[in-house]
Design a protein around this motif. Structure first.
Motif, mmCIF file in Angstrom:
data_model
loop_
_atom_site.group_PDB
_atom_site.id
_atom_site.type_symbol
_atom_site.label_atom_id
_atom_site.label_comp_id
_atom_site.label_asym_id
_atom_site.label_seq_id
_atom_site.Cartn_x
_atom_site.Cartn_y
_atom_site.Cartn_z
ATOM 1 N N THR A 37 7.332 7.416 2.962
ATOM 2 C CA THR A 37 6.174 6.604 2.587
ATOM 3 C C THR A 37 6.405 5.992 1.209
ATOM 4 O O THR A 37 7.157 6.529 0.390
ATOM 5 C CB THR A 37 4.868 7.416 2.547
ATOM 6 O OG1 THR A 37 4.960 8.407 1.527
ATOM 7 C CG2 THR A 37 4.548 8.041 3.896
ATOM 8 N N ILE A 38 5.756 4.889 0.982
ATOM 9 C CA ILE A 38 5.819 4.243 -0.330
ATOM 10 C C ILE A 38 5.270 5.205 -1.383
ATOM 11 O O ILE A 38 5.814 5.326 -2.480
ATOM 12 C CB ILE A 38 5.039 2.902 -0.320
ATOM 13 C CG1 ILE A 38 5.650 1.930 0.702
ATOM 14 C CG2 ILE A 38 4.964 2.307 -1.707
ATOM 15 C CD1 ILE A 38 7.079 1.508 0.434
ATOM 16 N N ILE A 46 11.081 6.333 -7.902
ATOM 17 C CA ILE A 46 12.047 5.360 -7.383
ATOM 18 C C ILE A 46 11.425 3.974 -7.340
ATOM 19 O O ILE A 46 12.090 2.983 -7.652
ATOM 20 C CB ILE A 46 12.563 5.799 -6.000
ATOM 21 C CG1 ILE A 46 13.366 7.099 -6.148
ATOM 22 C CG2 ILE A 46 13.397 4.707 -5.354
ATOM 23 C CD1 ILE A 46 13.747 7.744 -4.838
ATOM 24 N N LEU A 47 10.161 3.896 -6.961
ATOM 25 C CA LEU A 47 9.442 2.620 -6.943
ATOM 26 C C LEU A 47 8.362 2.633 -8.011
ATOM 27 O O LEU A 47 7.585 3.589 -8.112
ATOM 28 C CB LEU A 47 8.797 2.372 -5.580
ATOM 29 C CG LEU A 47 9.724 2.193 -4.383
ATOM 30 C CD1 LEU A 47 8.907 1.967 -3.114
ATOM 31 C CD2 LEU A 47 10.710 1.060 -4.600
ATOM 32 N N LEU A 69 16.519 2.268 1.210
ATOM 33 C CA LEU A 69 15.411 3.215 1.219
ATOM 34 C C LEU A 69 15.258 3.821 2.605
ATOM 35 O O LEU A 69 15.455 3.139 3.616
ATOM 36 C CB LEU A 69 14.123 2.511 0.797
ATOM 37 C CG LEU A 69 14.145 1.916 -0.618
ATOM 38 C CD1 LEU A 69 12.855 1.147 -0.874
ATOM 39 C CD2 LEU A 69 14.337 3.003 -1.663
ATOM 40 N N ASN A 70 14.915 5.099 2.652
ATOM 41 C CA ASN A 70 14.704 5.801 3.912
ATOM 42 C C ASN A 70 13.529 5.147 4.646
ATOM 43 O O ASN A 70 12.414 5.128 4.129
ATOM 44 C CB ASN A 70 14.407 7.274 3.635
ATOM 45 C CG ASN A 70 14.141 8.078 4.874
ATOM 46 O OD1 ASN A 70 13.914 7.543 5.953
ATOM 47 N ND2 ASN A 70 14.154 9.384 4.731
ATOM 48 N N PRO A 121 0.827 -1.210 0.000
ATOM 49 C CA PRO A 121 0.000 0.000 0.000
ATOM 50 C C PRO A 121 0.865 1.264 0.000
ATOM 51 O O PRO A 121 1.915 1.308 0.621
ATOM 52 C CB PRO A 121 -0.800 -0.087 1.302
ATOM 53 C CG PRO A 121 -0.651 -1.474 1.788
ATOM 54 C CD PRO A 121 0.615 -2.017 1.209
ATOM 55 N N PHE A 122 0.407 2.277 -0.691
ATOM 56 C CA PHE A 122 1.123 3.554 -0.783
ATOM 57 C C PHE A 122 1.276 4.245 0.566
ATOM 58 O O PHE A 122 2.237 4.967 0.779
ATOM 59 C CB PHE A 122 0.395 4.516 -1.718
ATOM 60 C CG PHE A 122 0.588 4.250 -3.184
ATOM 61 C CD1 PHE A 122 1.328 3.185 -3.651
ATOM 62 C CD2 PHE A 122 0.010 5.099 -4.114
ATOM 63 C CE1 PHE A 122 1.505 2.968 -5.008
ATOM 64 C CE2 PHE A 122 0.182 4.903 -5.463
ATOM 65 C CZ PHE A 122 0.924 3.832 -5.915
ATOM 66 N N ASP A 123 0.320 4.090 1.451
ATOM 67 C CA ASP A 123 0.287 4.908 2.666
ATOM 68 C C ASP A 123 1.014 4.307 3.861
ATOM 69 O O ASP A 123 0.802 4.753 4.984
ATOM 70 C CB ASP A 123 -1.159 5.243 3.030
ATOM 71 C CG ASP A 123 -1.776 6.170 1.990
ATOM 72 O OD1 ASP A 123 -1.063 7.040 1.463
ATOM 73 O OD2 ASP A 123 -2.973 6.014 1.698
#
Length: 93
Positions: free
Chosen positions: A74-75, A83-84, A69-70, A23-25
């Motif tokens: 967030t995704i 980047i993704l 990745l930091n 999920p993005f969030d």
């Protein structure tokens, strides 16, 4: 599935690659921990999940290959930066 990205996740301990729809969030840290828990349940003899798990871009991820990745990002932000994308190869380290 518009609010998720499909990642190819390498588990170096086994050399196996798994697909996760993330999920993005969620943050990178949350995503990594959840993936680690799932993989630990699938590979209990060869992998044990810890809270110190990170995601690293790998295997042809372009200019960012080898970059961790930091964990606080967030995704969604990483998708927004390009980047993704669906199919991005990452390693659970």
């Amino acid at each position: 599935m518009r609010d998720k990205v499909l990642l190819e996740v390498l588990l170096p301990a086994t050399g196996s690659v798994y697909e996760f729809r993330v999920p993005f969030d969620v943050t990178v840290e949350t995503a990594a921990r959840l993936m680690a828990q799932v993989l630990a349940s699938r590979e209990p003899a060869r992998y044990e999940a810890t809270d110190e798990v990170d995601l690293m871009l790998c295997c042809g991820a372009g200019a960012h290959e080898g970059e961790e990745l930091n964990p606080n990002e967030t995704i969604r932000a990483l998708v927004g930066q390009g980047i993704l994308v669906d199919g991005t190869p990452v390693a659970l380290v």
